[in-house]
Design an enzyme around this catalytic site. Structure first.
Site, mmCIF file in Angstrom:
data_model
loop_
_atom_site.group_PDB
_atom_site.id
_atom_site.type_symbol
_atom_site.label_atom_id
_atom_site.label_comp_id
_atom_site.label_asym_id
_atom_site.label_seq_id
_atom_site.Cartn_x
_atom_site.Cartn_y
_atom_site.Cartn_z
ATOM 1 N N ASP A 1 14.056 -31.867 57.913
ATOM 2 C CA ASP A 1 14.326 -30.796 58.884
ATOM 3 C C ASP A 1 15.829 -30.628 59.140
ATOM 4 O O ASP A 1 16.251 -29.688 59.799
ATOM 5 C CB ASP A 1 13.585 -31.099 60.194
ATOM 6 C CG ASP A 1 13.482 -29.863 61.090
ATOM 7 O OD1 ASP A 1 13.777 -28.755 60.600
ATOM 8 O OD2 ASP A 1 13.108 -30.020 62.267
ATOM 9 N N LYS B 1 7.968 -29.533 61.713
ATOM 10 C CA LYS B 1 8.255 -29.359 63.131
ATOM 11 C C LYS B 1 6.950 -29.280 63.909
ATOM 12 O O LYS B 1 5.958 -28.779 63.390
ATOM 13 C CB LYS B 1 9.000 -28.032 63.357
ATOM 14 C CG LYS B 1 10.452 -28.015 62.955
ATOM 15 C CD LYS B 1 11.056 -26.656 63.250
ATOM 16 C CE LYS B 1 12.482 -26.550 62.761
ATOM 17 N NZ LYS B 1 13.435 -27.431 63.464
ATOM 18 N N ASP C 1 12.279 -21.988 58.779
ATOM 19 C CA ASP C 1 12.453 -23.442 58.818
ATOM 20 C C ASP C 1 11.220 -24.086 59.431
ATOM 21 O O ASP C 1 11.097 -24.181 60.654
ATOM 22 C CB ASP C 1 13.714 -23.797 59.628
ATOM 23 C CG ASP C 1 13.989 -25.295 59.627
ATOM 24 O OD1 ASP C 1 13.318 -26.036 58.868
ATOM 25 O OD2 ASP C 1 14.886 -25.725 60.388
ATOM 26 N N LYS D 1 24.480 -20.000 57.187
ATOM 27 C CA LYS D 1 23.187 -20.639 56.901
ATOM 28 C C LYS D 1 22.098 -19.576 56.804
ATOM 29 O O LYS D 1 21.885 -18.792 57.728
ATOM 30 C CB LYS D 1 22.858 -21.649 58.013
ATOM 31 C CG LYS D 1 21.443 -22.243 57.916
ATOM 32 C CD LYS D 1 21.180 -23.300 58.995
ATOM 33 C CE LYS D 1 19.721 -23.734 59.022
ATOM 34 N NZ LYS D 1 19.418 -24.750 60.049
ATOM 35 N N ARG E 1 22.477 -28.413 57.013
ATOM 36 C CA ARG E 1 23.714 -29.063 56.574
ATOM 37 C C ARG E 1 23.723 -29.275 55.062
ATOM 38 O O ARG E 1 24.780 -29.316 54.430
ATOM 39 C CB ARG E 1 23.915 -30.379 57.338
ATOM 40 C CG ARG E 1 22.837 -31.399 57.128
ATOM 41 C CD ARG E 1 22.853 -32.491 58.185
ATOM 42 N NE ARG E 1 22.229 -32.044 59.438
ATOM 43 C CZ ARG E 1 22.113 -32.809 60.531
ATOM 44 N NH1 ARG E 1 22.583 -34.051 60.522
ATOM 45 N NH2 ARG E 1 21.534 -32.332 61.601
ATOM 46 N N GLU F 1 17.962 -29.551 57.167
ATOM 47 C CA GLU F 1 18.178 -28.873 55.881
ATOM 48 C C GLU F 1 19.425 -27.981 55.888
ATOM 49 O O GLU F 1 20.029 -27.749 54.845
ATOM 50 C CB GLU F 1 16.941 -28.050 55.517
ATOM 51 C CG GLU F 1 16.839 -26.649 56.157
ATOM 52 C CD GLU F 1 16.768 -26.643 57.687
ATOM 53 O OE1 GLU F 1 16.389 -27.686 58.267
ATOM 54 O OE2 GLU F 1 17.109 -25.617 58.306
ATOM 55 N N ASP G 1 16.398 -18.677 61.517
ATOM 56 C CA ASP G 1 17.281 -19.719 61.000
ATOM 57 C C ASP G 1 18.223 -19.202 59.895
ATOM 58 O O ASP G 1 18.938 -19.985 59.278
ATOM 59 C CB ASP G 1 16.429 -20.899 60.500
ATOM 60 C CG ASP G 1 17.113 -22.227 60.686
ATOM 61 O OD1 ASP G 1 18.083 -22.294 61.467
ATOM 62 O OD2 ASP G 1 16.686 -23.215 60.040
#
Ligand code: BES
Ligand code: ZN
Ligand code: ZN
Length: 489
Positions: A339, A269, A262, A257, A343, A341, A280
């Site tokens: 959020d 968030k 993020d 990833k 996956r 994101e 991230d």
């Protein structure tokens, strides 16, 4: 930086000699050292308790300027991690003392109940990892890494394990590279920049490497990755690296990833949750750095790595909750939460490597869920797979490198929670419980019959506080584990 040395302490000139000492027994056979340790213990200055230390200057009968005794505690409690930490601490101390070179005396063979090569491996890892600093952004560099660290062993051991220093160095350089990328601020690692950083290192290591630009990603159908990137001016990229081994029959695919920041997107968030979200992309960093290390280690297996790289930002062009997108696999996904994101981008990358490279094994690394950190804390990663052998191999490698992994369940009935009324699947579970599991189950929908494992590194990828052999920031978690694992697959 790492090398073996075999020196007669009476004659060989040494600036700084580190000597690990146990509280309950002598672990060195060298007479000069034994005499110094005995003297220190006699004066009750030092008994070898864990983390105790004492310095001798120019001990009589040696050509050593200073001997630093470091306590390891009871000998039967000494494990590779104790040694790694001791060596890391020793190097940190030498850096603070503004030294260039250090010598570390390895415990004699069989004095500690540990496999000898494992012991010297751990010591060298501590030396190398402890020597890594992240000071690129400081105007004044207060400290300089050591130029050389020697591990003192008997001459026959130096010969027998002669290839170890350069191997350990390659692996630890990979860890350091991943740490640097993770600690780097998000304004310097926008997707195009991060992709180019990887490309440059990969090409230098002679890996096959390429970056997919947006146009190609659109043509190929990376709908989920593009949807996550929709809100940012800094457009996404897909990086693919390949390590090819002559005569190898197996292909292992790694997916990491790579969210360079993020923010959560439209489901923004809360501010404190955003603090460290430059990390991230730790999965991509670990996977890329591991492949770069493998170019030196030369395992007998093909390895392909795919890193979807993207910035998750809110804006007028960002994806919304409720949007339905078409993923690379053809499955439609309803975005329940922008959020979640990670996956989405992993789903595209996993379906892509499965289709294009037909790997026998697929492993993804991702800072995927806060829920995994709730479950396992900040130092242990979650492993999700239906494959018992693969789970065991990962957990065992993690034990060896002290990048600890714990197997988590993948109950198929929980898939219920990912149902969408309007699309094939939702990226958001219907309850907030078991979030690390639903995230993993979501990913499982994008692998067909490949043996697959997902490692959620949201906790251990980043550390607010440094430790014995890792400064605060990116930890490089996963690089050493993958380098160990790849030989077993
Ligand atoms: N990048 C985060 C996960 C994360 C959290 C990593 C803390 C490191 C530390 C991920 O993209 C995320 O935001 N996940 C959400 C999923 C939820 C919206 C279903 C989460 O964990 O809250
Ligand atoms: Zn997120
Ligand atoms: Zn994320």
């Amino acid at each position: 930086m790492l090398a073996f040395a075999s020196v007669d302490l009476k004659e060989g000139m040494i600036e700084t000699l580190i000597v690990p000492v146990c509280s309950d027994k002598a672990i060195h056979t060298d007479r000069t050292i034994a005499a110094i340790v005995k003297k220190a213990k006699k004066f009750k200055e030092f008994c070898g308790e864990k983390d105790e230390e004492v310095v001798f200057y120019k001990p009589i009968g040696t050509a050593v300027n200073r001997v630093i005794l470091l306590g390891l505690g009871k000998s039967d409690a000494v494990d590779p991690e104790t040694l790694r930490a001791m060596a890391g601490k020793a190097v940190k101390k030498c850096i603070r003392m503004k030294l260039d070179v250090v010598h570390l005396m390895a415990p004699a063979e069989q004095k500690i109940q540990l496999d000898y090569p494992l012991m010297i491996e751990a010591l060298m890892e501590g030396l190398s990892l402890g020597n890594h600093l992240f000071d690129k952004y400081l105007q004044e560099k207060k400290h300089k890494p050591l130029k050389k660290a020697y591990l003192l062993v008997e001459a026959d051991a130096a010969k027998k394990y002669g290839r170890l220093p350069s191997r350990i160095e390659a692996i630890c350089a990979g860890t350091a590279l991943a740490r640097d990328w993770v600690s780097m601020p998000p304004n310097d690692k926008r997707p195009d920049q991060f992709a180019n950083l990887i490309l440059a290192k990969a090409r230098k290591a002679k890996l096959t490497a390429r970056i997919m630009q947006e146009k190609e990603m659109r043509q190929e159908g990376f709908g989920a990755l593009l949807a996550v990137g929709a809100g940012s001016q800094n457009r996404p990229r897909m990086v693919v690296l390949e390590y090819k081994s002559k005569g190898a029959v197996k292909t292992v695919a790694l997916v990491g990833k790579g969210v360079t920041f993020d923010s959560g997107g439209i489901n923004l968030k809360p501010s404190t949750s955003m603090d460290d979200m430059k990390m991230d992309m730790s999965g991509a960093a670990a996977v890329a750095a591991a492949l770069i290390a493998m170019a030196t280690l030369k395992p007998k297996v093909h390895v392909v790595a795919a890193m979807p790289i993207v910035e998750n930002m809110p804006s007028g062009s960002a994806s919304r909750p409720g949007d339905i997108i078409k993923s690379y696999s053809g499955k439609s996904i309803e975005i329940g939460n922008t959020d979640a994101e990670g996956r989405l981008i992993l789903a595209d990358a996993m379906a892509f490597v499965s289709r294009k490279y037909k790997p026998q094994i697929l492993i993804d690394l991702a800072t995927l869920t806060g829920a995994c950190v709730v479950a396992l804390g900040e130092k242990i990663a979650g492993v999700f797979t239906d494959d018992d052998d693969l789970a065991e191999a990962i957990v065992t490698s993690g034990k060896k490198t002290h990048e600890r992994c714990w197997r988590m369940p993948l109950p198929p009935d929980y898939k219920e929670q990912l149902k969408s009324d309007f699309a094939d699947i939702s990226n958001m579970g219907s309850t907030r419980w078991g979030g690390a599991i639903t995230a993993a189950l979501f990913l499982s929908e994008f692998v067909k019959d490949t043996r697959w494992a997902h490692i959620d590194i949201a906790g251990p990828a980043y550390a607010k506080k440094g430790n014995a052999y890792c400064p605060a920031g990116g930890t490089g978690f996963g690089v050493r584990l993958l380098c160990d694992l790849i030989n077993k697959l």
